[in-house]
Design a protein around this motif. Structure first.
Motif, PDB file in Angstrom:
ATOM      1  N   LYS A  72       0.829  -1.198   0.000  1.00 16.94           N
ATOM      2  CA  LYS A  72       0.000   0.000   0.000  1.00 16.94           C
ATOM      3  C   LYS A  72       0.867   1.254   0.000  1.00 16.94           C
ATOM      4  N   ILE A  73       0.785   2.018  -1.074  1.00 15.87           N
ATOM      5  CA  ILE A  73       1.470   3.300  -1.143  1.00 15.87           C
ATOM      6  C   ILE A  73       0.652   4.341  -0.391  1.00 15.87           C
ATOM      7  N   SER A  74      -0.651   4.344  -0.650  1.00 20.30           N
ATOM      8  CA  SER A  74      -1.574   5.267   0.011  1.00 20.30           C
ATOM      9  C   SER A  74      -2.984   4.717  -0.126  1.00 20.30           C
ATOM     10  N   GLY A 100      10.806  13.275 -11.777  1.00 22.17           N
ATOM     11  CA  GLY A 100      11.622  13.246 -10.569  1.00 22.17           C
ATOM     12  C   GLY A 100      11.922  11.839 -10.097  1.00 22.17           C
ATOM     13  N   TYR A 101      10.940  10.949 -10.178  1.00 20.47           N
ATOM     14  CA  TYR A 101      11.144   9.561  -9.758  1.00 20.47           C
ATOM     15  C   TYR A 101      12.114   8.847 -10.699  1.00 20.47           C
ATOM     16  N   VAL A 102      11.966   9.094 -11.990  1.00 26.16           N
ATOM     17  CA  VAL A 102      12.816   8.439 -12.988  1.00 26.16           C
ATOM     18  C   VAL A 102      14.269   8.859 -12.806  1.00 26.16           C
ATOM     19  N   THR A 103      14.506  10.147 -12.620  1.00 28.40           N
ATOM     20  CA  THR A 103      15.884  10.615 -12.462  1.00 28.40           C
ATOM     21  C   THR A 103      16.486  10.136 -11.146  1.00 28.40           C
ATOM     22  N   GLU A 104      15.670  10.043 -10.108  1.00 29.52           N
ATOM     23  CA  GLU A 104      16.176   9.564  -8.821  1.00 29.52           C
ATOM     24  C   GLU A 104      16.585   8.098  -8.919  1.00 29.52           C
ATOM     25  N   LEU A 105      15.916   7.345  -9.793  1.00 28.70           N
ATOM     26  CA  LEU A 105      16.239   5.933 -10.017  1.00 28.70           C
ATOM     27  C   LEU A 105      17.327   5.750 -11.076  1.00 28.70           C
ATOM     28  N   GLU A 106      17.781   6.853 -11.676  1.00 32.31           N
ATOM     29  CA  GLU A 106      18.765   6.823 -12.763  1.00 32.31           C
ATOM     30  C   GLU A 106      18.271   5.929 -13.901  1.00 32.31           C
ATOM     31  N   ALA A 107      16.991   6.108 -14.239  1.00 37.67           N
ATOM     32  CA  ALA A 107      16.370   5.312 -15.297  1.00 37.67           C
ATOM     33  C   ALA A 107      16.040   6.159 -16.518  1.00 37.67           C
ATOM     34  N   GLU A 108      16.793   7.233 -16.711  1.00 41.04           N
ATOM     35  CA  GLU A 108      16.519   8.145 -17.827  1.00 41.04           C
ATOM     36  C   GLU A 108      16.609   7.460 -19.194  1.00 41.04           C
ATOM     37  N   ASN A 109      17.434   6.412 -19.279  1.00 41.04           N
ATOM     38  CA  ASN A 109      17.616   5.722 -20.567  1.00 41.04           C
ATOM     39  C   ASN A 109      16.360   4.966 -21.008  1.00 41.04           C
ATOM     40  N   MET A 157       6.100  12.069   2.714  1.00 34.99           N
ATOM     41  CA  MET A 157       6.728  10.760   2.541  1.00 34.99           C
ATOM     42  C   MET A 157       5.887   9.814   1.693  1.00 34.99           C
ATOM     43  N   VAL A 158       4.577  10.028   1.651  1.00 30.97           N
ATOM     44  CA  VAL A 158       3.734   9.223   0.750  1.00 30.97           C
ATOM     45  C   VAL A 158       4.058   9.577  -0.698  1.00 30.97           C
ATOM     46  N   LYS A 159       4.238  10.869  -0.961  1.00 32.70           N
ATOM     47  CA  LYS A 159       4.658  11.267  -2.316  1.00 32.70           C
ATOM     48  C   LYS A 159       5.968  10.572  -2.675  1.00 32.70           C
ATOM     49  N   THR A 160       6.898  10.583  -1.749  1.00 37.12           N
ATOM     50  CA  THR A 160       8.189   9.936  -1.982  1.00 37.12           C
ATOM     51  C   THR A 160       8.021   8.447  -2.262  1.00 37.12           C
ATOM     52  N   GLU A 199       9.924  18.913  -9.517  1.00 40.88           N
ATOM     53  CA  GLU A 199      10.451  17.721 -10.190  1.00 40.88           C
ATOM     54  C   GLU A 199      11.121  16.835  -9.144  1.00 40.88           C
ATOM     55  N   SER A 200      12.393  17.044  -8.877  1.00 37.51           N
ATOM     56  CA  SER A 200      13.048  16.211  -7.868  1.00 37.51           C
ATOM     57  C   SER A 200      12.493  16.481  -6.477  1.00 37.51           C
ATOM     58  N   GLY A 201      11.972  17.697  -6.259  1.00 40.19           N
ATOM     59  CA  GLY A 201      11.405  18.042  -4.960  1.00 40.19           C
ATOM     60  C   GLY A 201      10.200  17.197  -4.578  1.00 40.19           C
ATOM     61  N   VAL A 202       9.519  16.633  -5.572  1.00 45.30           N
ATOM     62  CA  VAL A 202       8.383  15.755  -5.305  1.00 45.30           C
ATOM     63  C   VAL A 202       8.858  14.479  -4.620  1.00 45.30           C
ATOM     64  N   VAL A 203      10.058  14.018  -4.977  1.00 42.85           N
ATOM     65  CA  VAL A 203      10.619  12.781  -4.426  1.00 42.85           C
ATOM     66  C   VAL A 203      11.463  13.056  -3.184  1.00 42.85           C
ATOM     67  N   ARG A 204      12.285  14.100  -3.236  1.00 42.43           N
ATOM     68  CA  ARG A 204      13.233  14.380  -2.156  1.00 42.43           C
ATOM     69  C   ARG A 204      12.592  15.202  -1.053  1.00 42.43           C
ATOM     70  N   SER A 205      11.630  14.575  -0.402  1.00 45.02           N
ATOM     71  CA  SER A 205      10.936  15.260   0.693  1.00 45.02           C
ATOM     72  C   SER A 205      11.902  15.621   1.820  1.00 45.02           C
ATOM     73  N   ASP A 206      12.991  14.858   1.958  1.00 42.41           N
ATOM     74  CA  ASP A 206      13.963  15.178   2.999  1.00 42.41           C
ATOM     75  C   ASP A 206      14.643  16.520   2.741  1.00 42.41           C
ATOM     76  N   LEU A 207      14.952  16.791   1.482  1.00 45.02           N
ATOM     77  CA  LEU A 207      15.607  18.064   1.159  1.00 45.02           C
ATOM     78  C   LEU A 207      14.648  19.248   1.275  1.00 45.02           C
ATOM     79  N   VAL A 208      13.383  19.022   0.934  1.00 44.09           N
ATOM     80  CA  VAL A 208      12.390  20.085   1.090  1.00 44.09           C
ATOM     81  C   VAL A 208      12.227  20.418   2.576  1.00 44.09           C
ATOM     82  N   LEU A 209      12.092  19.381   3.410  1.00 38.01           N
ATOM     83  CA  LEU A 209      11.977  19.602   4.852  1.00 38.01           C
ATOM     84  C   LEU A 209      13.221  20.291   5.396  1.00 38.01           C
ATOM     85  N   LYS A 210      14.372  19.904   4.889  1.00 34.69           N
ATOM     86  CA  LYS A 210      15.625  20.521   5.340  1.00 34.69           C
ATOM     87  C   LYS A 210      15.640  22.010   5.023  1.00 34.69           C
TER      88      LYS A 210
END
Length: 348
Positions: A30-32, A74-83, A164-167, A314-325
């Motif tokens: 369950k994601i959400s 954002g999710y794709v780049t965080e996974l390095e799946a751009e190819n 964190m659910v978004k992440t 973009e990446s901010g949707v995934v990197r909730s830790d950096l947004v909170l920081k």
């Protein structure tokens, strides 16, 4: 005696069969409340909003995908799946340098924009799947793509109000793109960072008052008290102006209503992507009447922006830790003395 022995053997065989059957079918992850998935004998079942999907084991992981939303990138780049990406819509809104490089080399194609997608081009590219937010006005387009055996997957991560659910959507993308281990590792890392940062924020004995967002025309779209912005502010140990509100969406307010609630506000965050306070005043002179505008600190989301592209979305949707920081650095700078803001920028 022989009958009793056979009964015992039969019992253990039944138990083992049940165990094997149970092990071959995983539980729903369950994601959400909106999204969950599970793997069954190589197949993947997905529930996303009002839509259900089943992907055969010979179809996943996907090798060629098209994205119609910058936030999903954002999710794709965080996974390095751009190819794996062969097409995107509205590339001018994509911040990722690697994606822009792949666009320039022709390895990724522009398939249209939020007004009109190039359906013929998409069909000719034969993607394994298209990922997009669901937009009712595009129903005819979606149906045309489906009629041409193109899988359209709706992921409305923007509706989620927990950072964190978004992440956690990264775990679903990891499953579908053959990056499951990377996704789990990245999620666990971000989750640990987020929880550690929440604990750090509580070490401050200050809890400043916070205003958020800005006006569009005559309306101030204030984040409801249960939105992801309100949750970020709370997790950063600050007092949001509408913290007692129960809405999971924006609350429309007039300037007068905001003004009446804006006494003793120290910080104004998510104030658009303006370059300066002077620019804000040129757009809306009423801002100058706010105490926080004259005596407090104002932050926009232009820390990582290139023309129309903004990495906060973009990446901010995934990197909730950096947004909170970022929020903690803004509200309690003494707790992160050496940290430089990632997505936010102070307006002067």
């Amino acid at each position: 005696m022989k009958a009793k022995f056979l009964l015992v053997i039969t019992f253990f065989l039944l138990i083992n069969c049940k165990r094997e059957q149970k092990n071959s079918f995983s539980e729903w992850e369950k994601i959400s409340e909106r999204v969950q998935f599970k793997a069954n004998d190589g197949k993947i079942d997905l529930k996303s909003g009002n839509f259900t999907y089943q992907f055969d084991k010979n179809k996943v992981p996907f090798q060629k995908i098209i994205l119609l939303n910058a936030s999903l990138m954002g999710y794709v780049t965080e996974l390095e799946a751009e190819n794996l990406v062969i097409g995107i819509a509205s590339p001018e809104y994509i911040y990722s340098e690697k994606i822009q490089s792949l666009l320039a080399s022709g390895k990724i194609q522009n398939v249209g924009n939020e007004q009109k997608y190039d359906v013929e081009k998409i069909i000719s590219m034969k993607p394994d799947a298209i990922f997009t937010n669901y937009i009712a006005s595009f129903d005819n387009t979606y149906q045309l793509l489906k009629n041409n055996n193109i899988q359209v997957i709706f992921l409305d991560e923007y509706l989620e109000q927990s950072p964190m659910v978004k992440t956690s959507y990264i775990k679903l993308l990891g499953k579908l793109l053959g990056k499951e281990k990377e996704a789990d590792s990245k999620f666990n890392e971000i989750q640990k960072n987020y929880n550690d940062l929440k604990e750090l924020a509580l070490k401050s004995n200050k809890k400043p008052n916070v205003l958020a967002n800005e006006m569009y025309g005559d309306v101030w779209y204030m984040p409801g008290g249960k939105t992801f912005t309100a949750n970020y502010i709370s997790d950063a140990n600050a007092h949001y102006i509408l913290k007692d509100n129960k809405e999971e969406k924006a609350v429309t307010m007039s300037f007068e209503e905001v003004y009446s609630k804006s006494k003793n506000i120290q910080f104004w965050v998510n104030a658009g992507n303006h370059l300066s306070k002077k620019e804000m005043l040129s757009i809306n002179p009423f801002y100058g009447k706010l105490e926080v505008f004259n005596k407090g600190k104002i932050y926009g989301v232009s820390g990582r922006e290139k023309q129309k592209a903004n990495d906060f979305f973009e990446s901010g949707v995934v990197r909730s830790d950096l947004v909170l920081k970022d929020y903690i650095k803004i509200f309690h700078p003494e707790l992160l003395p050496d940290y430089q803001l990632t997505y936010m920028k102070e307006l002067r």
